[in-house]
Design a protein around this motif. Structure first.
Motif, PDB file in Angstrom:
ATOM      1  N   GLU A 168      18.295  69.519  20.715  1.00 41.95           N
ATOM      2  CA  GLU A 168      19.184  69.338  21.877  1.00 41.95           C
ATOM      3  C   GLU A 168      19.511  67.855  22.085  1.00 41.95           C
ATOM      4  O   GLU A 168      20.683  67.485  22.287  1.00 41.95           O
ATOM      5  CB  GLU A 168      18.481  69.895  23.123  1.00 41.95           C
ATOM      6  CG  GLU A 168      19.250  69.712  24.408  1.00 41.95           C
ATOM      7  CD  GLU A 168      18.431  70.147  25.601  1.00 41.95           C
ATOM      8  OE1 GLU A 168      18.622  71.284  26.062  1.00 41.95           O
ATOM      9  OE2 GLU A 168      17.577  69.365  26.067  1.00 41.95           O
TER      10      GLU A 168
ATOM     11  N   ILE B  72      23.179  66.156  21.822  1.00 39.41           N
ATOM     12  CA  ILE B  72      23.838  65.418  22.911  1.00 39.41           C
ATOM     13  C   ILE B  72      24.305  64.056  22.396  1.00 39.41           C
ATOM     14  O   ILE B  72      25.433  63.615  22.654  1.00 39.41           O
ATOM     15  CB  ILE B  72      22.871  65.235  24.114  1.00 39.41           C
ATOM     16  CG1 ILE B  72      22.586  66.571  24.777  1.00 39.41           C
ATOM     17  CG2 ILE B  72      23.438  64.232  25.119  1.00 39.41           C
ATOM     18  CD1 ILE B  72      21.452  66.528  25.796  1.00 39.41           C
TER      19      ILE B  72
ATOM     20  N   MET C  85      27.323  64.563  20.184  1.00 36.04           N
ATOM     21  CA  MET C  85      28.495  64.939  21.007  1.00 36.04           C
ATOM     22  C   MET C  85      29.077  63.701  21.695  1.00 36.04           C
ATOM     23  O   MET C  85      30.284  63.537  21.772  1.00 36.04           O
ATOM     24  CB  MET C  85      28.101  65.970  22.066  1.00 36.04           C
ATOM     25  CG  MET C  85      27.980  67.371  21.535  1.00 36.04           C
ATOM     26  SD  MET C  85      27.928  68.573  22.864  1.00 36.04           S
ATOM     27  CE  MET C  85      26.199  68.662  23.144  1.00 36.04           C
ATOM     28  N   GLU C  86      28.168  62.840  22.175  1.00 32.13           N
ATOM     29  CA  GLU C  86      28.659  61.632  22.857  1.00 32.13           C
ATOM     30  C   GLU C  86      29.329  60.681  21.873  1.00 32.13           C
ATOM     31  O   GLU C  86      30.345  60.067  22.188  1.00 32.13           O
ATOM     32  CB  GLU C  86      27.524  60.951  23.621  1.00 32.13           C
ATOM     33  CG  GLU C  86      27.247  61.703  24.917  1.00 32.13           C
ATOM     34  CD  GLU C  86      26.149  61.105  25.769  1.00 32.13           C
ATOM     35  OE1 GLU C  86      25.432  60.226  25.262  1.00 32.13           O
ATOM     36  OE2 GLU C  86      26.003  61.552  26.913  1.00 32.13           O
TER      37      GLU C  86
ATOM     38  N   LYS D  16      32.572  62.514  20.789  1.00 37.46           N
ATOM     39  CA  LYS D  16      33.395  62.912  21.941  1.00 37.46           C
ATOM     40  C   LYS D  16      33.918  64.344  21.789  1.00 37.46           C
ATOM     41  O   LYS D  16      35.090  64.628  22.033  1.00 37.46           O
ATOM     42  CB  LYS D  16      34.581  61.951  22.135  1.00 37.46           C
ATOM     43  CG  LYS D  16      34.204  60.484  22.165  1.00 37.46           C
ATOM     44  CD  LYS D  16      33.860  60.042  23.573  1.00 37.46           C
ATOM     45  CE  LYS D  16      33.552  58.573  23.688  1.00 37.46           C
ATOM     46  NZ  LYS D  16      32.168  58.187  23.539  1.00 37.46           N
ATOM     47  N   THR D  17      33.021  65.233  21.347  1.00 34.30           N
ATOM     48  CA  THR D  17      33.376  66.650  21.253  1.00 34.30           C
ATOM     49  C   THR D  17      32.111  67.497  21.339  1.00 34.30           C
ATOM     50  O   THR D  17      31.031  67.039  20.957  1.00 34.30           O
ATOM     51  CB  THR D  17      34.110  66.975  19.932  1.00 34.30           C
ATOM     52  OG1 THR D  17      34.368  68.392  19.877  1.00 34.30           O
ATOM     53  CG2 THR D  17      33.299  66.600  18.706  1.00 34.30           C
ATOM     54  N   HIS D  18      32.265  68.734  21.843  1.00 36.83           N
ATOM     55  CA  HIS D  18      31.126  69.660  21.835  1.00 36.83           C
ATOM     56  C   HIS D  18      31.173  70.551  20.592  1.00 36.83           C
ATOM     57  O   HIS D  18      30.288  71.381  20.375  1.00 36.83           O
ATOM     58  CB  HIS D  18      31.119  70.511  23.113  1.00 36.83           C
ATOM     59  CG  HIS D  18      32.276  71.457  23.196  1.00 36.83           C
ATOM     60  ND1 HIS D  18      33.536  71.044  23.590  1.00 36.83           N
ATOM     61  CD2 HIS D  18      32.372  72.761  22.900  1.00 36.83           C
ATOM     62  CE1 HIS D  18      34.355  72.085  23.544  1.00 36.83           C
ATOM     63  NE2 HIS D  18      33.677  73.136  23.125  1.00 36.83           N
TER      64      HIS D  18
ATOM     65  N   LYS E 109      30.761  68.408  12.340  1.00 41.82           N
ATOM     66  CA  LYS E 109      31.834  68.697  13.296  1.00 41.82           C
ATOM     67  C   LYS E 109      32.623  69.884  12.757  1.00 41.82           C
ATOM     68  O   LYS E 109      32.915  69.944  11.550  1.00 41.82           O
ATOM     69  CB  LYS E 109      32.751  67.486  13.462  1.00 41.82           C
ATOM     70  CG  LYS E 109      33.871  67.745  14.452  1.00 41.82           C
ATOM     71  CD  LYS E 109      34.719  66.515  14.670  1.00 41.82           C
ATOM     72  CE  LYS E 109      35.813  66.772  15.669  1.00 41.82           C
ATOM     73  NZ  LYS E 109      36.875  67.648  15.195  1.00 41.82           N
TER      74      LYS E 109
END
Ligand SMILES: CC(C)(COP(=O)(O)OP(=O)(O)OC[C@H]1O[C@@H](n2cnc3c(N)ncnc32)[C@H](O)[C@@H]1OP(=O)(O)O)[C@@H](O)C(=O)NCCC(=O)NCCS
Length: 147
Positions: free
Chosen positions: A52, A56, A59-60, A63-65, A130
């Motif tokens: 996790e 995170i 993702m940061e 800039k995408t989930h 990604k």
């Protein structure tokens, strides 16, 4: 939050270990519900926290989930963690690919009211990819200067 406060928070979350610069991403307090039958932190839960935390972090950065974990490297539990430990999970980017990012995650623990010694209890590498909206690998266009 003002700009000054944002800069201060960023500085506090940067940690240097053996010449490598890490970002402190998440923290956990080890509670009794987190323990195994031997009264130490349950290893599977720690891996969940590591996955996790690294997720995170990625993702940061991207800039995408829309990322998935492709691989978690060999995991070595160096030392046990016990009730009341405060855990810090740190990440750094190790490798930038076309669709993937390899991240090293370090988990360290301390007992607040003892000698404040930080024990590195685990470290491992994780590869994230990604994906596009169809779940296929997609270039992230992340460049090294962004690290
Ligand atoms: C992630 C997924 C889309 C990648 O598909 P794939 O067919 O392996 O795609 P590719 O072969 O194009 O590889 C994609 C990237 O992964 C890297 N990769 C593939 N296999 C790898 C491996 N064994 N170790 C490290 N990296 C690997 C590739 O090098 C590539 O990175 P690059 O573009 O930066 O060079 C697919 O494997 C998948 O959906 N897996 C399930 C993910 C998942 O559910 N995770 C758990 C929940 S988050």
């Amino acid at each position: 939050m003002s700009t000054t406060e944002q800069i201060e928070v960023k500085k506090q979350s940067e940690i240097k270990i053996n010449d490598n610069k890490y970002t402190r991403v998440t923290s956990h307090l080890v509670l009794s519900a987190h323990l195994n039958a031997a009264n130490t932190l349950f290893g599977g839960l720690l891996i969940q926290w590591v996955d996790e935390c690294a997720g995170i972090f990625v993702m940061e950065k991207l800039k995408t989930h829309l990322i998935v974990t492709k691989k978690i490297s060999e995991v070595l539990y160096n030392e046990p963690s016990r009730l009341g430990d405060v855990l810090e999970l740190l990440c750094r980017i190790k490798k930038v690919g076309k669709t993937s990012l390899t991240v090293e995650c370090v988990a360290r623990a301390k007992q607040i009211d003892s000698d404040d010694r930080l024990r590195i209890i685990l470290n491992c590498d994780l590869v994230f990819v990604k994906i596009d909206k169809f779940g296929k690998p997609s270039p992230h266009n992340f460049i090294l200067e962004d690290i």
